[in-house]
Design a protein around this motif. Structure first.
Motif, PDB file in Angstrom:
ATOM      1  N   ASP A  56       0.834  -1.210   0.000  1.00 55.52           N
ATOM      2  CA  ASP A  56       0.000   0.000   0.000  1.00 55.52           C
ATOM      3  C   ASP A  56       0.863   1.252   0.000  1.00 55.52           C
ATOM      4  O   ASP A  56       1.413   1.624   1.039  1.00 55.52           O
ATOM      5  N   ASP A  61       0.425   1.373  -6.340  1.00 58.07           N
ATOM      6  CA  ASP A  61       0.595   0.438  -5.229  1.00 58.07           C
ATOM      7  C   ASP A  61       1.813  -0.443  -5.524  1.00 58.07           C
ATOM      8  O   ASP A  61       2.339  -0.470  -6.637  1.00 58.07           O
ATOM      9  N   THR A 146     -12.818  -4.196 -12.110  1.00 56.36           N
ATOM     10  CA  THR A 146     -11.842  -4.008 -11.042  1.00 56.36           C
ATOM     11  C   THR A 146     -11.333  -2.576 -11.028  1.00 56.36           C
ATOM     12  O   THR A 146     -11.210  -1.950  -9.968  1.00 56.36           O
ATOM     13  N   GLU A 147     -11.042  -2.046 -12.208  1.00 61.94           N
ATOM     14  CA  GLU A 147     -10.548  -0.670 -12.332  1.00 61.94           C
ATOM     15  C   GLU A 147     -11.587   0.335 -11.825  1.00 61.94           C
ATOM     16  O   GLU A 147     -11.271   1.269 -11.084  1.00 61.94           O
ATOM     17  N   ARG A 150     -11.905   0.043  -8.058  1.00 62.37           N
ATOM     18  CA  ARG A 150     -10.733   0.639  -7.406  1.00 62.37           C
ATOM     19  C   ARG A 150     -10.892   2.161  -7.307  1.00 62.37           C
ATOM     20  O   ARG A 150     -10.561   2.772  -6.300  1.00 62.37           O
ATOM     21  N   THR A 154     -11.862   5.073  -3.832  1.00 61.65           N
ATOM     22  CA  THR A 154     -11.257   6.355  -3.453  1.00 61.65           C
ATOM     23  C   THR A 154     -12.318   7.403  -3.124  1.00 61.65           C
ATOM     24  O   THR A 154     -11.996   8.517  -2.742  1.00 61.65           O
ATOM     25  N   THR A 196     -12.017  -5.666  -1.207  1.00 60.91           N
ATOM     26  CA  THR A 196     -10.832  -5.231  -0.479  1.00 60.91           C
ATOM     27  C   THR A 196     -10.287  -6.338   0.418  1.00 60.91           C
ATOM     28  O   THR A 196      -9.087  -6.596   0.439  1.00 60.91           O
ATOM     29  N   ILE A 201      -8.786  -5.495  -5.025  1.00 58.15           N
ATOM     30  CA  ILE A 201      -8.548  -4.089  -5.352  1.00 58.15           C
ATOM     31  C   ILE A 201      -7.577  -3.492  -4.344  1.00 58.15           C
ATOM     32  O   ILE A 201      -7.349  -4.064  -3.299  1.00 58.15           O
TER      33      ILE A 201
END
Length: 201
Positions: A56, A61, A146-147, A150, A154, A196, A201
């Motif tokens: 992380d 990442d 997934t993108e 992700r 945020t 998560t 992700i």
């Protein structure tokens, strides 16, 4: 002498790890990074034998940085060091060509030995993570889903995600609905939690 690049976003942790590794007679820290997007430039400048990367980090990442490092400097082997023992991260790490995967709770001498093994090309895997990853189901999400998830993690709203990925807002919403369905989640927050915890992700 094994040359080590150390990437960790928490300055105190990074400094402590560097000091510990420099006490080893056969290890030397030749570069440090606090962000994932600093890893490749610093590795190209210092030519380390092993990159020890936190999973992380801001910018990129550690797993994304590891994949880029493999392309740009294949002679450098990678050891992931993480406080989050998620089996999905281990699977992503193996797919990125990472040689080792160790928890931050490991004793210092175990980390030093893991770096030596990684430098020698031997695979290093935390046993508890390896067992959990073996039992983990494959990620059911597409790369696009997934993108999008992700970015949703945020805090980005569908319109913001659409603008970032050059998609329509409807496409983003459809993908998020698909994610919730595939993960058998109660809603978007639950889908984020499931993905998560699995390390997808």
């Amino acid at each position: 002498m094994i040359k080590v690049l150390l990437a960790e976003d928490q300055h105190v942790v990074r400094a402590a790890l560097a000091a510990l590794l420099d006490l080893e007679p056969d290890l030397t820290v030749v570069a440090q990074a606090g962000r994932g997007d600093e890893v490749v430039p610093r590795a190209l400048a210092a030519a380390p034998d092993v990159a020890v990367l936190d999973v992380d980090m801001p910018g990129l990442d550690g797993l994304e940085a590891a994949a880029l490092l493999r392309e740009e400097l294949p002679s450098c082997r990678t050891l992931m060091l993480t406080g989050n023992g998620r089996p999905g991260h281990l699977r992503r790490a193996l797919a990125a060509g990472v040689t080792g995967f160790l928890l931050k709770t490991a004793p210092p001498d175990e980390l030093a030995d893991a770096i030596r093994s990684t430098a020698a090309g031997r695979r290093v895997l935390d046993p508890s993570l390896a067992a959990a990853a073996w039992d983990l189901a494959d990620n059911p999400l597409t790369p696009r889903e997934t993108e999008i998830l992700r970015l949703a993690a945020t805090g980005a709203e569908p319109d913001e995600i659409a603008a970032t990925l050059f998609l329509s807002s409807g496409t983003v919403r459809n993908n998020l609905t698909s994610v919730v369905t595939k993960l058998n989640a109660r809603g978007r927050p639950d889908a984020l939690r499931i993905a998560t915890e699995a390390g997808w992700i």
